[in-house]
Write a protein that holds these residues in place. Structure first.
Motif, short mmCIF file in Angstrom:
data_model
loop_
_atom_site.label_atom_id
_atom_site.label_comp_id
_atom_site.label_asym_id
_atom_site.label_seq_id
_atom_site.Cartn_x
_atom_site.Cartn_y
_atom_site.Cartn_z
N SER A 197 0.82 -1.21 0.00
CA SER A 197 0.00 0.00 0.00
C SER A 197 0.85 1.26 0.00
O SER A 197 1.95 1.30 0.55
CB SER A 197 -0.89 0.05 1.25
OG SER A 197 -1.80 -1.02 1.29
N THR A 198 0.29 2.32 -0.59
CA THR A 198 0.81 3.67 -0.37
C THR A 198 -0.14 4.35 0.61
O THR A 198 -1.35 4.27 0.46
CB THR A 198 0.91 4.47 -1.67
OG1 THR A 198 -0.37 4.53 -2.30
CG2 THR A 198 1.92 3.83 -2.62
N GLU A 263 -2.24 10.79 -5.54
CA GLU A 263 -3.14 10.07 -4.65
C GLU A 263 -2.44 8.89 -3.99
O GLU A 263 -1.43 8.39 -4.49
CB GLU A 263 -4.36 9.55 -5.42
CG GLU A 263 -5.28 10.63 -5.94
CD GLU A 263 -6.48 10.05 -6.65
OE1 GLU A 263 -7.59 10.60 -6.50
OE2 GLU A 263 -6.32 9.02 -7.37
N ASP A 265 -3.31 5.04 -1.72
CA ASP A 265 -4.32 3.98 -1.60
C ASP A 265 -5.21 4.19 -0.38
O ASP A 265 -6.39 3.84 -0.40
CB ASP A 265 -3.65 2.62 -1.49
CG ASP A 265 -2.82 2.27 -2.72
OD1 ASP A 265 -3.26 2.60 -3.83
OD2 ASP A 265 -1.74 1.66 -2.55
N CYS A 266 -4.64 4.71 0.68
CA CYS A 266 -5.38 4.86 1.93
C CYS A 266 -4.75 5.96 2.77
O CYS A 266 -3.61 6.35 2.54
CB CYS A 266 -5.45 3.54 2.70
SG CYS A 266 -3.99 2.50 2.57
N THR A 298 -7.01 10.60 -1.40
CA THR A 298 -7.19 9.15 -1.35
C THR A 298 -7.86 8.69 -2.64
O THR A 298 -8.87 9.24 -3.08
CB THR A 298 -8.05 8.73 -0.15
OG1 THR A 298 -7.43 9.21 1.05
CG2 THR A 298 -8.18 7.21 -0.06
N ALA A 299 -7.30 7.66 -3.25
CA ALA A 299 -7.81 7.16 -4.52
C ALA A 299 -9.21 6.60 -4.37
O ALA A 299 -9.60 6.13 -3.29
CB ALA A 299 -6.87 6.09 -5.08
N GLY A 302 -10.72 3.85 -1.89
CA GLY A 302 -9.82 3.73 -0.75
C GLY A 302 -10.52 3.94 0.57
O GLY A 302 -11.74 4.14 0.65
#
Length: 405
Positions: A197-198, A263, A265-266, A298-299, A302
Motif C-alpha cells: 500500500s501507499t 493520490e 491507496d489509503c 485518497t484514490a 480507498g
C-alpha cells in the motif's frame, strides 16, 4: 492510609501535581465523576502501582480548555502498572503482575464487549457508550497520571506481560500498548493498509508516528507523513517515512513528486478537531481541513482511518457549528469516490496481545519511532507545556522509579 500524588487539570493551560486519595474498591465522588457512578462497587478491580503513564495529545485538548473538563480532574489514560492489590472477585490477575491497561474501560459482559467493540462498552459510562480513565464525560474513572490507580474489571481489562524482567527492560515500548500504538495501528488497519500500500498519514504527533510504524508493520510500500512541524517531520523520517510539509500547501502536489501520482491507496487522520489550514492558511484553525484533504488525496475506493479525536462539545470552536462538533465536510466528494470511513475510539483489546508480541519479539521499535522520553511526576507540568509547544517527543511519566535512568 497510603498517600497518592497525581497530575490534575486546574484550568486552561494549567496542570499541577496534587495530593489525591489512594484508590479504593469503590468509585467515589470527585471532579468529573458521573453522579450515577458514585458509590459503584469495584470488587472486580485491581489497584496498581503505576510503572509508566504517558502524556497524550487527547489530554492536551482538555488542558487547552477545549472541552468541558472540570478543575482538579486527575488526568491520564495511558497506564502500565504493577498489581499490588486485587478485589475479592478477581480470579486470574495476580499481585505482582506487570500489566498494560487499555485506555478503554470495558466490562466484558455487554453486547458490544462480546463483539470486541470494547471502545463502546455499554456498562461503564452512564451518559453514553465508551469510557476512559481521567477523561471528560467518560464516566469519571480516575486518571492514571498518578502513583496509584484503580482499574475495574481487572481480569477482563488487564494484559499481563509474560516475564517481569523482560517487561521492565522493554517498558518504553510496552507503555505504548495502552493507547497510541493500538490507536495508530487501528487507524492503519481501518484505512485498509496492506502489503504494497501507499499510505498518507496526516499528523506527525505520537499517534501519527504510531500509525506510520503500524503501517510499516502491515507491509505498506510507502508511508508518507504530513505535518506543519519540521521537528516532528524529521522524527518521521528517522524510521523510514517520507514526509510532506503542509505549510507549503495541500499535500497532493508533494505526494505526486514522491509517488508519481497525487493520490494514495489509503489515509489516516491523526490530527482531529484542532486541525489547521494548509499553505497560506496554516496559521488558522480549520477543523475540517484534514478530513477534506484526505478525501481529495485518497484514490477512489480507498479508505480513511480516523483515530484523530473529534468532540461533541468544543468551547473554543471557531464558530457555533464547530462548538458542537459540526464540520463542513465534502461528503459528496467522499461519496463520489466510494471512500470508506472508520471513526471512534480504538478497541485496544482487539490488537493488544498481538502488538505486545511484536514488541517482545523485536518486530517493531515503537518507543524509538515516537521518541519516548521519560520524565518524573513532578516534571509533568513542564512536559505538558513542551508537548503543547510542538516537541517531537512522547513524554512517559515515571512516578515510582521503575524506569531506569
Amino acid at each position: 492510609m497510603t498517600s497518592n500524588r497525581a497530575v490534575a487539570y486546574k484550568g486552561p493551560g494549567v496542570v499541577e501535581v496534587i495530593d489525591t486519595p489512594y484508590p479504593e474498591f469503590e468509585l467515589k465522588d470527585g471532579p468529573g465523576v458521573n453522579p450515577a457512578n458514585v458509590g459503584r462497587d469495584v470488587r472486580h478491580g485491581a489497584i496498581l502501582r503505576t510503572v509508566s503513564t504517558n502524556i497524550c495529545g487527547s489530554d492536551q485538548h482538555m488542558v487547552r480548555g477545549r472541552t468541558t473538563a472540570p478543575s482538579d480532574l486527575v488526568l491520564g489514560h495511558e497506564i502500565t502498572g504493577e498489581v499490588i492489590e486485587v478485589g475479592p472477585d478477581v480470579e486470574f490477575i495476580k499481585v505482582g503482575d506487570i500489566v498494560s491497561v487499555p485506555f478503554n474501560i470495558a466490562c466484558g459482559r455487554c453486547r458490544n464487549c462480546k463483539e470486541r467493540k470494547t471502545g463502546i462498552c455499554l456498562n461503564v459510562n452512564p451518559d453514553r457508550p465508551g469510557s476512559a480513565y481521567g477523561y471528560v464525560d467518560m464516566g469519571g474513572w480516575v486518571g492514571g497520571q498518578a502513583e496509584f490507580v484503580l482499574v475495574p474489571y481487572a481480569d477482563w481489562n488487564l494484559l499481563a506481560f509474560p516475564d517481569r524482567d523482560q517487561a521492565l527492560e522493554k517498558i518504553l515500548d510496552l507503555t505504548m500498548l495502552s493507547d497510541i500504538f493500538p490507536t495508530g495501528f487501528h487507524g492503519a488497519v481501518t484505512a485498509g493498509v496492506g502489503v504494497g500500500s501507499t499510505v498518507y498519514i496526516a499528523g506527525a504527533g505520537p499517534v501519527g508516528l504510531a500509525a506510520a510504524a503500524g503501517a510499516q508493520l502491515l507491509g505498506a510500500a510507502v508511508v508518507v507523513v504530513g505535518d506543519l512541524n519540521e521537528e516532528r517531520l524529521a522524527q518521521a523520517r528517522s524510521f523510514g517515512c517520507e514526509t510532506v510539509d503542509v505549510s507549503k500547501g495541500d499535500p497532493g502536489e508533494q505526494l505526486e513528486q514522491l509517488l508519481g501520482v497525487p493520490e494514495v491507496d489509503c489515509a489516516v487522520d491523526a490530527v482531529g478537531f484542532e486541525a489547521r489550514g494548509h499553505g497560506a492558511d496554516a496559521s488558522h484553525e480549520a477543523p475540517a481541513t484534514v478530513l477534506n484533504s484526505l478525501m481529495t488525496v485518497t484514490a477512489a475506493g480507498g479508505g480513511l482511518g480516523i483515530p484523530g479525536l473529534y468532540v461533541t462539545g468544543d468551547p473554543g470552536g471557531i464558530d457555533d457549528a464547530a462548538k458542537e462538533g459540526s464540520l463542513s465536510l465534502r461528503l459528496g466528494l467522499g461519496w463520489a469516490k466510494s471512500l470508506s470511513f472508520a471513526t471512534g475510539q480504538c478497541p485496544v483489546m482487539k490488537y493488544h496481545r498481538g502488538l505486545m508480541m511484536a514488541i517482545l519479539h523485536d518486530k517493531v521499535q515503537i518507543a524509538k519511532a515516537v521518541n519516548a522520553t521519560p520524565i518524573t511526576l513532578d516534571e509533568a507540568p513542564q512536559g505538558y507545556a513542551d508537548f503543547d509547544a510542538g516537541a517531537a517527543k512522547k513524554y512517559v511519566i515515571n512516578p515510582n522509579g521503575y524506569i531506569a535512568a
